[in-house]
Design a protein around this motif. Structure first.
Motif, PDB file in Angstrom:
ATOM      1  N   SER A 226       0.850  -1.198   0.000  1.00 48.44           N
ATOM      2  CA  SER A 226       0.000   0.000   0.000  1.00 48.44           C
ATOM      3  C   SER A 226       0.880   1.241   0.000  1.00 48.44           C
ATOM      4  O   SER A 226       2.006   1.231   0.505  1.00 48.44           O
ATOM      5  N   VAL A 227       0.339   2.301  -0.615  1.00 44.59           N
ATOM      6  CA  VAL A 227       1.070   3.554  -0.665  1.00 44.59           C
ATOM      7  C   VAL A 227       0.062   4.690  -0.709  1.00 44.59           C
ATOM      8  O   VAL A 227      -1.024   4.557  -1.284  1.00 44.59           O
ATOM      9  N   GLU A 228       0.399   5.807  -0.051  1.00 46.39           N
ATOM     10  CA  GLU A 228      -0.480   6.970  -0.067  1.00 46.39           C
ATOM     11  C   GLU A 228      -0.334   7.691  -1.402  1.00 46.39           C
ATOM     12  O   GLU A 228       0.784   7.947  -1.870  1.00 46.39           O
ATOM     13  N   ALA A 229      -1.477   7.993  -2.023  1.00 44.62           N
ATOM     14  CA  ALA A 229      -1.455   8.681  -3.314  1.00 44.62           C
ATOM     15  C   ALA A 229      -0.984  10.123  -3.163  1.00 44.62           C
ATOM     16  O   ALA A 229      -1.206  10.766  -2.128  1.00 44.62           O
ATOM     17  N   ILE A 230      -0.348  10.612  -4.207  1.00 38.43           N
ATOM     18  CA  ILE A 230       0.197  11.970  -4.214  1.00 38.43           C
ATOM     19  C   ILE A 230      -0.786  12.899  -4.912  1.00 38.43           C
ATOM     20  O   ILE A 230      -1.210  12.624  -6.038  1.00 38.43           O
ATOM     21  N   PRO A 231      -1.177  14.004  -4.257  1.00 36.98           N
ATOM     22  CA  PRO A 231      -2.077  14.962  -4.930  1.00 36.98           C
ATOM     23  C   PRO A 231      -1.324  15.756  -5.996  1.00 36.98           C
ATOM     24  O   PRO A 231      -0.194  16.198  -5.781  1.00 36.98           O
ATOM     25  N   ASN A 232      -1.980  15.944  -7.140  1.00 32.58           N
ATOM     26  CA  ASN A 232      -1.374  16.682  -8.254  1.00 32.58           C
ATOM     27  C   ASN A 232      -2.149  17.949  -8.599  1.00 32.58           C
ATOM     28  O   ASN A 232      -1.885  18.572  -9.626  1.00 32.58           O
ATOM     29  N   GLY A 233      -3.126  18.306  -7.765  1.00 32.41           N
ATOM     30  CA  GLY A 233      -3.949  19.474  -8.034  1.00 32.41           C
ATOM     31  C   GLY A 233      -5.186  19.128  -8.825  1.00 32.41           C
ATOM     32  O   GLY A 233      -5.245  18.111  -9.524  1.00 32.41           O
ATOM     33  N   ASP A 234      -6.224  19.965  -8.702  1.00 34.48           N
ATOM     34  CA  ASP A 234      -7.492  19.772  -9.416  1.00 34.48           C
ATOM     35  C   ASP A 234      -8.080  18.384  -9.155  1.00 34.48           C
ATOM     36  O   ASP A 234      -8.599  17.742 -10.067  1.00 34.48           O
ATOM     37  N   HIS A 235      -7.981  17.928  -7.883  1.00 35.65           N
ATOM     38  CA  HIS A 235      -8.537  16.643  -7.457  1.00 35.65           C
ATOM     39  C   HIS A 235      -7.876  15.459  -8.161  1.00 35.65           C
ATOM     40  O   HIS A 235      -8.445  14.364  -8.201  1.00 35.65           O
ATOM     41  N   SER A 236      -6.700  15.666  -8.711  1.00 34.18           N
ATOM     42  CA  SER A 236      -5.990  14.589  -9.408  1.00 34.18           C
ATOM     43  C   SER A 236      -4.959  13.974  -8.472  1.00 34.18           C
ATOM     44  O   SER A 236      -4.274  14.679  -7.725  1.00 34.18           O
ATOM     45  N   PHE A 237      -4.856  12.640  -8.499  1.00 32.53           N
ATOM     46  CA  PHE A 237      -3.914  11.907  -7.657  1.00 32.53           C
ATOM     47  C   PHE A 237      -3.161  10.886  -8.510  1.00 32.53           C
ATOM     48  O   PHE A 237      -3.645  10.445  -9.550  1.00 32.53           O
ATOM     49  N   SER A 238      -1.979  10.520  -8.017  1.00 31.76           N
ATOM     50  CA  SER A 238      -1.208   9.455  -8.656  1.00 31.76           C
ATOM     51  C   SER A 238      -0.487   8.657  -7.587  1.00 31.76           C
ATOM     52  O   SER A 238      -0.247   9.144  -6.474  1.00 31.76           O
ATOM     53  N   ALA A 239      -0.164   7.418  -7.934  1.00 28.02           N
ATOM     54  CA  ALA A 239       0.560   6.560  -6.998  1.00 28.02           C
ATOM     55  C   ALA A 239       1.411   5.582  -7.788  1.00 28.02           C
ATOM     56  O   ALA A 239       1.051   5.180  -8.901  1.00 28.02           O
ATOM     57  N   SER A 240       2.541   5.210  -7.190  1.00 26.98           N
ATOM     58  CA  SER A 240       3.441   4.227  -7.789  1.00 26.98           C
ATOM     59  C   SER A 240       3.753   3.168  -6.752  1.00 26.98           C
ATOM     60  O   SER A 240       4.217   3.486  -5.649  1.00 26.98           O
ATOM     61  N   LEU A 241       3.457   1.910  -7.097  1.00 27.22           N
ATOM     62  CA  LEU A 241       3.680   0.796  -6.170  1.00 27.22           C
ATOM     63  C   LEU A 241       4.713  -0.156  -6.755  1.00 27.22           C
ATOM     64  O   LEU A 241       4.593  -0.582  -7.922  1.00 27.22           O
ATOM     65  N   THR A 242       5.713  -0.503  -5.960  1.00 28.14           N
ATOM     66  CA  THR A 242       6.678  -1.543  -6.322  1.00 28.14           C
ATOM     67  C   THR A 242       6.392  -2.756  -5.451  1.00 28.14           C
ATOM     68  O   THR A 242       6.355  -2.653  -4.219  1.00 28.14           O
ATOM     69  N   ILE A 243       6.175  -3.908  -6.101  1.00 27.17           N
ATOM     70  CA  ILE A 243       5.712  -5.106  -5.386  1.00 27.17           C
ATOM     71  C   ILE A 243       6.747  -6.215  -5.569  1.00 27.17           C
ATOM     72  O   ILE A 243       6.831  -6.849  -6.629  1.00 27.17           O
ATOM     73  N   PRO A 244       7.587  -6.452  -4.559  1.00 36.21           N
ATOM     74  CA  PRO A 244       8.620  -7.498  -4.683  1.00 36.21           C
ATOM     75  C   PRO A 244       7.988  -8.890  -4.804  1.00 36.21           C
ATOM     76  O   PRO A 244       7.004  -9.207  -4.124  1.00 36.21           O
ATOM     77  N   GLY A 245       8.559  -9.713  -5.673  1.00 37.91           N
ATOM     78  CA  GLY A 245       8.143 -11.107  -5.797  1.00 37.91           C
ATOM     79  C   GLY A 245       6.678 -11.300  -6.126  1.00 37.91           C
ATOM     80  O   GLY A 245       6.062 -12.278  -5.709  1.00 37.91           O
ATOM     81  N   VAL A 246       6.116 -10.402  -6.893  1.00 39.00           N
ATOM     82  CA  VAL A 246       4.690 -10.492  -7.210  1.00 39.00           C
ATOM     83  C   VAL A 246       4.413 -11.756  -8.032  1.00 39.00           C
ATOM     84  O   VAL A 246       5.232 -12.175  -8.855  1.00 39.00           O
ATOM     85  N   GLU A 247       3.267 -12.376  -7.775  1.00 45.14           N
ATOM     86  CA  GLU A 247       2.862 -13.514  -8.596  1.00 45.14           C
ATOM     87  C   GLU A 247       2.515 -13.022  -9.996  1.00 45.14           C
ATOM     88  O   GLU A 247       1.660 -12.155 -10.166  1.00 45.14           O
ATOM     89  N   ALA A 248       3.156 -13.596 -10.989  1.00 45.27           N
ATOM     90  CA  ALA A 248       3.024 -13.105 -12.358  1.00 45.27           C
ATOM     91  C   ALA A 248       1.802 -13.704 -13.050  1.00 45.27           C
ATOM     92  O   ALA A 248       1.301 -14.771 -12.674  1.00 45.27           O
ATOM     93  N   TRP A 249       1.343 -12.985 -14.072  1.00 47.29           N
ATOM     94  CA  TRP A 249       0.286 -13.476 -14.962  1.00 47.29           C
ATOM     95  C   TRP A 249       0.933 -14.252 -16.094  1.00 47.29           C
ATOM     96  O   TRP A 249       1.893 -13.794 -16.726  1.00 47.29           O
ATOM     97  N   TRP A 250       0.396 -15.460 -16.354  1.00 42.17           N
ATOM     98  CA  TRP A 250       0.913 -16.316 -17.429  1.00 42.17           C
ATOM     99  C   TRP A 250      -0.201 -16.704 -18.385  1.00 42.17           C
ATOM    100  O   TRP A 250      -1.362 -16.831 -17.979  1.00 42.17           O
ATOM    101  N   PRO A 251       0.123 -16.946 -19.656  1.00 45.38           N
ATOM    102  CA  PRO A 251      -0.838 -17.627 -20.529  1.00 45.38           C
ATOM    103  C   PRO A 251      -1.206 -18.977 -19.928  1.00 45.38           C
ATOM    104  O   PRO A 251      -0.356 -19.652 -19.312  1.00 45.38           O
ATOM    105  N   ARG A 252      -2.445 -19.401 -20.102  1.00 48.51           N
ATOM    106  CA  ARG A 252      -2.966 -20.558 -19.393  1.00 48.51           C
ATOM    107  C   ARG A 252      -2.186 -21.838 -19.687  1.00 48.51           C
ATOM    108  O   ARG A 252      -2.143 -22.742 -18.849  1.00 48.51           O
TER     109      ARG A 252
END
Length: 815
Positions: A226-252
């Motif tokens: 989890s990460v707190e979003a950063i306000p960019n003005g005019d009610h706009s927000f952004s966030a960047s998350l780095t997730i170590p060892g995330v389970e990847a998506w694979w073709p079936r």
């Protein structure tokens, strides 16, 4: 500010008028011929529901204006926005009798701010397309034969219905995507923008932006981070998350298509923003730049599947409910890719969400095909930029979107008409589209055109091809190796005959000779042959029959051999392409589903029932597979493949049968296949001595007529099997006696089949149930268990009853 809203799907009324006869909604007041019309929907769909349109004999509609009218009286007054997710095609939006907005593209969404008064009226006028198609535009460098009229290159609409010989002349018109009404609502995020990546070090990267009217700092959560979003003005927000060892998506076929929820927490209240998967996709062009292979998460993927058409040629639906049965069939057939070609239409985010869940990669052509498009026309280009940007943003969270392509057969069309290489491509596919992809989906590889990459755009030995050597061009099966295919974005088109139950219900006419039958058989415009002729060629080649004589003297056997032969050709071709030594990195069959009941290209018929080809491909696409190849005087090679993410410990058995039942030589070996690996063994290593498995040396009469290879797991279950006919299928035809036993367990009904000798192309006919395998070869020496799965509309408690037959069966057996 964020938005909630409702679908404006009911209460619509539709009227047809002569082109240009009604300038505005006031001119409609005297009309009495008004129909109820579903939205989303099409003009043809509304007429069909009223019994005034026949998709099997469609009347042209593009010379008429179509008016859709909705009374919004009773809606609470206030500010709102009308959203139009797709309007086909030249459209005027009238609000309370005044023209509020015009649209010139079927593929562009619109938002119209309005002030509701409580007594409002909305009208949509879909102007006749024919006058626009007759307009002259910038001079084209070439004119394709396949698509008519030529004016379609100037208008942003689907080419479905516009390809004579390919599909019925059903023209798209109307509000084919939802119309929605939204009102501003605080505390709900809008304008959500997602981007998910998987780094080589296994870390996931999620970038997100959104608009939110909130004083509290929002927190973004995904995959335990989890990460707190950063306000960019005019009610706009952004966030960047780095997730170590995330389970990847694979073709079936190669792993698990893991998806992760993305949540927003505001003031202790959790909201779901969506979900995504983390994966990394690259294209390997090889050391010489001529190859084409998809690398997913560092692993080369053999892509297999089919080219999607539409869930319904009349309605052009975009809901999960309409997609799900068909996409489940694609997944059940062990496919890992579907291509949406440039002659089709963009599907909705619901399509991609299902593909995300099912592990089906999507090769997406932008909707351009064959034409020389006016890429120097500013209005045309602006429409294209909006269309492409909106599509890419709407599918930004989908890991299944695997390839983006500039269109279908544009370069090929120019090359085949003799134009120089400098004229094949232009700024549309070389500059405009790749620039948009780089901005909106940089994680997805871009291909300039399909086909492309060789000395000619369609050369199979380089880049991406459309391979019809085996198929339309009636080359021998060996051409699948000789052509050195790298990647076939289209291949193996045949007029695939549906099961008899579909023919009996929807096309009860004599095969081939009846004009109603022939009208459903695809053909290339101007060609002297059709795709039934192609199928007949291989019927004669593989089984030694004269198709014309056979269909006169024994039409039922002709149809069964027609079903069997396409299954055999497809299995044999993919066995060649999937072997470890092959140059091929993937192939997609043309096409996935039919548009009308009949012998169309689809491997699934227009009712949703799989054909023989679907069953054959389900076997050919198995993640854990065995295949055999005739290497002449080098003997028979046995290829074992493990595409799955798990190690496989298996027993490989090989047996050569005389007269379909007497083993003359056999062997077995315990093997271990690492994840994502393959092995090749000469048959002699299993036998321990020389045996002429391919009948290449011809020392006397042949000792056997069929070789059976099997992969068996620790439980004794046959995981995969393969067959070789040293003197051909006709010489190995021995009519077998079949025994059947039907029983029920906790999971449903099972049909156990056994044969006294080798039986070719065994077919199960059972109304209301889908067999887990069909049109398969059955070897003696054990029972094969087929699960009978109830189809939609079948009572789950019903007991199945049907017959077992086939081209190598002595007598039909009932159960």
């Amino acid at each position: 500010m964020s938005e909630t809203g409702k679908a404006l799907s009911t209460g619509w009324r539709m009227a047809l008028t002569a082109a240009g006869s009604a300038a505005d909604p006031a001119a409609l007041q005297s009309l009495s011929d008004v129909l109820d019309a579903p939205v989303p929907g099409t003009v043809a769909g509304a007429l069909e529901r009223a019994g005034r349109f026949d998709r099997t004999a469609p009347e042209p509609l593009d010379h008429l204006d179509a008016w859709y009218m909705l009374d919004l009286s009773g809606e609470a007054p206030g500010e709102a926005v009308l959203h139009f997710d797709g309007l086909a095609t030249i459209t005027e939006i009238w609000w309370n009798g005044a023209l509020a907005l015009s649209s010139g593209s079927m593929f562009v969404r619109h938002a119209l701010p309005v002030t509701l008064t409580g007594s409002d009226h909305l009208a949509l006028c879909f102007r006749a397309l024919k006058p626009h198609l007759e307009k002259r535009g910038p001079r084209a460098r070439w004119r394709p034969q396949m698509i008519t009229p030529q004016g379609l290159r100037l208008v942003r609409t689907t080419l479905l219905g516009r390809m004579p010989g390919w599909c019925p002349d059903v023209y798209a018109a109307g509000p084919w995507r939802p119309v929605r009404l939204t009102r501003p609502t605080p505390a709900v995020p809008t304008d959500i923008r997602l981007s998910a990546r998987l780094h080589e070090n296994g870390k996931g990267q999620l970038e997100i932006g959104f608009t939110l009217d909130s004083a509290a700092a929002p927190v973004v959560e995904c995959a335990g981070v989890s990460v707190e979003a950063i306000p960019n003005g005019d009610h706009s927000f952004s966030a960047s998350l780095t997730i170590p060892g995330v389970e990847a998506w694979w073709p079936r076929t190669h792993g698990t298509p893991v998806l992760h929820d993305i949540s927003l927490v505001v003031g202790g209240v959790r909201q779901t923003l969506g979900r995504t998967g983390f994966r990394r996709i690259e294209v390997d062009r090889g050391t010489d730049g001529r190859d084409f292979a998809l690398i997913v998460n560092g692993t080369k993927i053999f892509c297999r599947g089919a080219v999607w058409t539409t869930a319904d040629i009349v309605d052009l639906p975009g809901t999960r409910e309409r997609y799900e049965p068909l996409l489940n069939l694609a997944a059940d057939a062990n496919m890992n890719m579907l291509r949406i070609g440039g002659t089709m239409a963009y599907e909705t985010p619901a399509f991609f969400a299902l593909c995300d869940e099912l592990g089906l990669m999507v090769w997406q052509d932008f909707q351009f095909a064959n034409f020389d498009y006016p890429a120097n026309d500013p209005t045309f280009v602006e429409n294209v930029r909006t269309e492409v940007s909106q599509f890419l943003d709407a599918t930004a969270a989908s890991p299944s979107l695997a390839v983006l392509c500039g269109g279908s057969e544009i370069d090929q069309q120019a090359a085949m008409l003799g134009l120089p290489e400098t004229a094949w491509a232009g700024p549309l596919t070389l500059d405009i589209l790749p620039a948009l992809v780089a901005v909106h989906r940089p994680d997805v590889p871009y291909v300039e055109n399909s086909p492309s990459g060789g000395a000619m755009p369609f050369s199979p030995d380089a880049g991406v091809t459309h391979y019809y050597g085996v198929g339309a061009y009636c080359r021998p099966l060996e051409d699948a190796r000789r052509a050195a295919v790298r990647f076939a974005a289209e291949s193996l088109a045949f007029a695939n005959v549906p099961e008899q139950q579909t023919l009996d219900a929807h096309l009860p006419v004599p095969a081939v000779h009846d004009p109603r039958w022939k009208a459903r058989v695809p053909r290339d415009r101007g060609a002297s042959w059709d795709f039934e002729d192609v199928r007949d060629h291989y019927l004669g080649l593989l089984y030694g029959h004269d198709p014309a004589r056979l269909r006169r003297e024994d039409p039922a056997r002709y149809l069964d051999l027609s079903r069997a032969v396409v299954a055999e050709v497809m299995e044999a071709t993919f066995a060649e392409w999937r072997r470890e030594q092959s140059t091929c990195n993937g192939a997609l069959v043309w096409t996935f589903q039919d548009l009308l009941p009949g012998a169309g290209w689809g491997i699934v018929d227009a009712t949703g029932l799989p054909k023989s080809a679907w069953h054959a491909l389900r076997r050919a696409f198995r993640p854990v597979q065995v295949a055999v190849s005739d290497e002449g005087t080098n003997g028979l090679d046995v290829h074992t493949i493990n595409d799955s993410a798990d190690e496989q410990s298996l027993t490989l058995e090989l047996s050569c049968l005389r007269h379909g039942r007497q083993p003359v030589v056999s062997g077995r070996r315990e093997i271990t296949l690492a994840p994502h690996s393959a092995q090749t063994l000469p048959a002699t290593q299993l036998f321990g001595a020389f045996f002429d498995t391919t009948y290449a040396f011809r020392f006397g009469p042949p000792a056997h007529d069929v070789t059976v290879a099997r992969l068996i797991d620790a439980d004794g279950t046959v995981v995969a099997d393969a067959f070789h006919f040293p003197r051909g299928r006709a010489a190995a035809m021995a009519f077998a006696a079949i025994s059947s036993t039907l029983d029920q367990d906790a999971e449903g009904w099972n049909l156990a089949l056994s044969a006294d000798r080798f039986a070719q192309s065994v077919a199960i006919n059972v109304e209301g149930f889908l067999p887990s395998d069909n049109w398969f070869h059955l070897a003696p020496g054990g029972a094969k268990t087929i699960r009978l799965v109830p189809r939609a509309g079948t009572d789950p408690a019903a007991k199945p009853s049907g017959t077992v037959g086939g081209i190598g069966v002595e007598a039909i057996v009932s159960f």
